[in-house]
Design a protein around this motif. Sequence first.
Motif, PDB file in Angstrom:
ATOM      1  N   UNK A 177       0.849  -1.217   0.000  1.00 42.11           N
ATOM      2  CA  UNK A 177       0.000   0.000   0.000  1.00 42.11           C
ATOM      3  C   UNK A 177       0.872   1.250   0.000  1.00 42.11           C
ATOM      4  N   UNK A 178       0.525   2.157  -0.889  1.00 38.68           N
ATOM      5  CA  UNK A 178       1.320   3.386  -0.966  1.00 38.68           C
ATOM      6  C   UNK A 178       0.621   4.556  -0.266  1.00 38.68           C
ATOM      7  N   UNK A 179      -0.466   4.257   0.445  1.00 39.45           N
ATOM      8  CA  UNK A 179      -1.237   5.324   1.108  1.00 39.45           C
ATOM      9  C   UNK A 179      -0.351   6.218   1.969  1.00 39.45           C
ATOM     10  N   UNK A 180       0.451   5.584   2.826  1.00 39.38           N
ATOM     11  CA  UNK A 180       1.235   6.349   3.792  1.00 39.38           C
ATOM     12  C   UNK A 180       2.303   7.193   3.107  1.00 39.38           C
ATOM     13  N   UNK A 181       2.943   6.636   2.088  1.00 44.10           N
ATOM     14  CA  UNK A 181       4.013   7.416   1.461  1.00 44.10           C
ATOM     15  C   UNK A 181       3.456   8.614   0.682  1.00 44.10           C
ATOM     16  N   UNK A 182       2.283   8.456   0.103  1.00 44.33           N
ATOM     17  CA  UNK A 182       1.682   9.608  -0.591  1.00 44.33           C
ATOM     18  C   UNK A 182       1.250  10.660   0.433  1.00 44.33           C
ATOM     19  N   UNK A 183       0.730  10.181   1.579  1.00 42.76           N
ATOM     20  CA  UNK A 183       0.341  11.112   2.646  1.00 42.76           C
ATOM     21  C   UNK A 183       1.539  11.970   3.053  1.00 42.76           C
ATOM     22  N   UNK A 184       2.702  11.343   3.146  1.00 46.89           N
ATOM     23  CA  UNK A 184       3.910  12.073   3.546  1.00 46.89           C
ATOM     24  C   UNK A 184       4.247  13.182   2.554  1.00 46.89           C
ATOM     25  N   UNK A 238      -4.085   2.581  -4.565  1.00 51.05           N
ATOM     26  CA  UNK A 238      -3.862   2.184  -5.962  1.00 51.05           C
ATOM     27  C   UNK A 238      -5.122   1.600  -6.586  1.00 51.05           C
ATOM     28  N   UNK A 239      -5.856   0.858  -5.762  1.00 52.80           N
ATOM     29  CA  UNK A 239      -7.106   0.273  -6.254  1.00 52.80           C
ATOM     30  C   UNK A 239      -8.113   1.386  -6.546  1.00 52.80           C
ATOM     31  N   UNK A 240      -8.202   2.347  -5.627  1.00 49.84           N
ATOM     32  CA  UNK A 240      -9.141   3.459  -5.818  1.00 49.84           C
ATOM     33  C   UNK A 240      -8.761   4.310  -7.025  1.00 49.84           C
ATOM     34  N   UNK A 241      -7.444   4.515  -7.185  1.00 49.15           N
ATOM     35  CA  UNK A 241      -6.969   5.387  -8.255  1.00 49.15           C
ATOM     36  C   UNK A 241      -7.248   4.794  -9.632  1.00 49.15           C
ATOM     37  N   UNK A 242      -7.397   3.470  -9.664  1.00 51.41           N
ATOM     38  CA  UNK A 242      -7.656   2.819 -10.946  1.00 51.41           C
ATOM     39  C   UNK A 242      -9.056   3.150 -11.470  1.00 51.41           C
ATOM     40  N   UNK A 243      -9.923   3.651 -10.563  1.00 52.59           N
ATOM     41  CA  UNK A 243     -11.282   3.986 -11.000  1.00 52.59           C
ATOM     42  C   UNK A 243     -11.579   5.434 -10.631  1.00 52.59           C
ATOM     43  N   UNK A 278      -3.256  -6.888   2.240  1.00 50.25           N
ATOM     44  CA  UNK A 278      -4.507  -6.299   1.759  1.00 50.25           C
ATOM     45  C   UNK A 278      -5.586  -6.747   2.740  1.00 50.25           C
ATOM     46  N   UNK A 279      -5.910  -5.891   3.689  1.00 51.42           N
ATOM     47  CA  UNK A 279      -6.751  -6.300   4.801  1.00 51.42           C
ATOM     48  C   UNK A 279      -8.156  -6.665   4.338  1.00 51.42           C
TER      49      UNK A 279
END
Length: 589
Positions: free
Chosen positions: A1-8, A45-50, A494-495
Amino acid sequence: MKNAEIAKLFDRTADVMAVLGVNSFKILAYRKIVRTLEELPQDIEVLAASKELENVPGIGESSAEKIREYLRTGHISEFEEVWKEIPAGVMDIMKIPSVGPKTAALLWQEGGITSVAELKAKLDAPNLAGLSKIPTLGEKKLQKIKQNLAFLSTSSGRVRLGEAMPIALELVEFLRKVPGVQAAQYCGSLRRGKETIGDIDIAVAAEEKHAKAIGKAVTKHAQCAEVIAEGDTKTSIRTIGGMQVDVRVVPAESYGAAVQYFTGSKEHNVKLRELAIKKGYKLNEWGLFKGDKQVAGRTEAEIYETLGLACLPPEMREDRGEIDLAAEMWARKPGVPPTWETLELTDLRGDLHMHTVASDGTKSIDEMVAECKRRGYIYCAITDHSKSQFQANGLKSDRLLEHIEAIHAVAKQAKGILVLAGSEVDILADGSLDYEDELLAKLDWVIASPHAALSQESDPATTRLVKAMSNPYVCVIGHPTGRLVPSRKGLEPDMQKVVFAAARNGVALELNANTMRLDLRDTHLRMARDAGVKVCINTDAHSFQDMDQMIFGVITARRGWLLKEHVLNTLPVEGFRKWMKNRKEAAGW
DNA sequence: GCCGTTTTCGGCCCGACTGTTTTCAGTCG
């Protein structure tokens, strides 16, 4: 998951823009995105695909495009341009308490300081190297920065929930005995049960004439190492352990408002204020007002109810949809619970994860069972480590067989408590288990937990956990991510997939109550709840004291919106037996 | 930059304390 790194990236950009003096609302928008990304349970990434990405509250067209750029290229060119405008070290200066963006900008532009080391050198130099000649930077301010800088180098920032709670309880107890105090309550992230606590907020009800003396009493408490601020109604101290404690004294008619306000979260309060304005009120820490007239504020419930909301437990106040829920509850909508039956410690009927001297615990089977009885539990499971955990004296097959016998012998003697012979079996890196199936079949209760290879990538971690759950003998996955608060990230599977697999297999997921773990965490618990997966709250006790941690599991469960019905070990014995029977039948055990 | 049960433009939460100031900006929560 890249959530945290993008948040930074958004966070850093917001910091830089603050120093540059960019429109503060733009910065605010970026800060909101940071928080959203950090807490988003889905993979960005999953969200960004749509087109779903743009539907996430706070993320608009422009930010969505930046996120997609990052996922495509590993960079956000516009951000990198912004960063170039300021030396990187200036951002570190801003991390010092009492130094915000304005002061950092001043130190850099007027003082030529571009790193913490340079700042420290100048503060240590004779006459502060002339820094106090800079307009609005007086000597006192600089001394304060110097002090905070020294403090920063010796403190580690936030502390665990379990560390902050005893200090808060001690101070609240103390305050309740100070003359003039009518009520006192710890608030803030501690009351919301967050896994780490930055500082302790305490609200006190008292008549105005006592306020100063109450503040003074706090500064004289044995815990007080330093007085940070001392005003008419607000006192801030630093404890000997380095925690900041803020004490606010308000009159009884404002006490509920103060408790509500200081409990937060900030984001929850912003939403609440906006709602108040929409309904023609004004809300602050002194009360809820219509014009100049106070209409609520003596209790928290009064405020929520006047605003047409159910008063939900503090642990839920994170702006994760609880205000909508509270409004629906108040409106008695069908399908919405009429009252929120908050999960309580007394709802827990058993502890299903405990160690003994057989592996790395400190007590015998007898002693652990007796302690469970003393605590009012009606079932428990002894679950020592499996063979791979040799450093924890994990049991080899022959020892496990003997151990099962020993547990069953205790179980036979035990009155009024069901004792299960269990094991905490390692989930190896590939998802296979540390014991053969034939051996697992002899156990009453199997926890499968990851202990090693905790830095593996997300995909193999997901596969690992899902595979473990396909084993028919597994009842529950123990501390599924293996994280340690605050030091170890643990697995990042992937929880959503893990939760669906648990639902499919009828396996429970553990909420490990130890404040070092709190695993699953709040957002994951919410996913489990939504998928209909039972959560098992266990202490993973290695001693009697460890069993006291159960309350932190309960608190964390509340943060995940769990009710009694979502928690496996709230069931009465018969219900619990039935769940186990169903699990075993479904798995062909 | 984001958002809309008054709005697609014009707002965006609010107060205490400190320090450097003669009336307020900065920081924090």
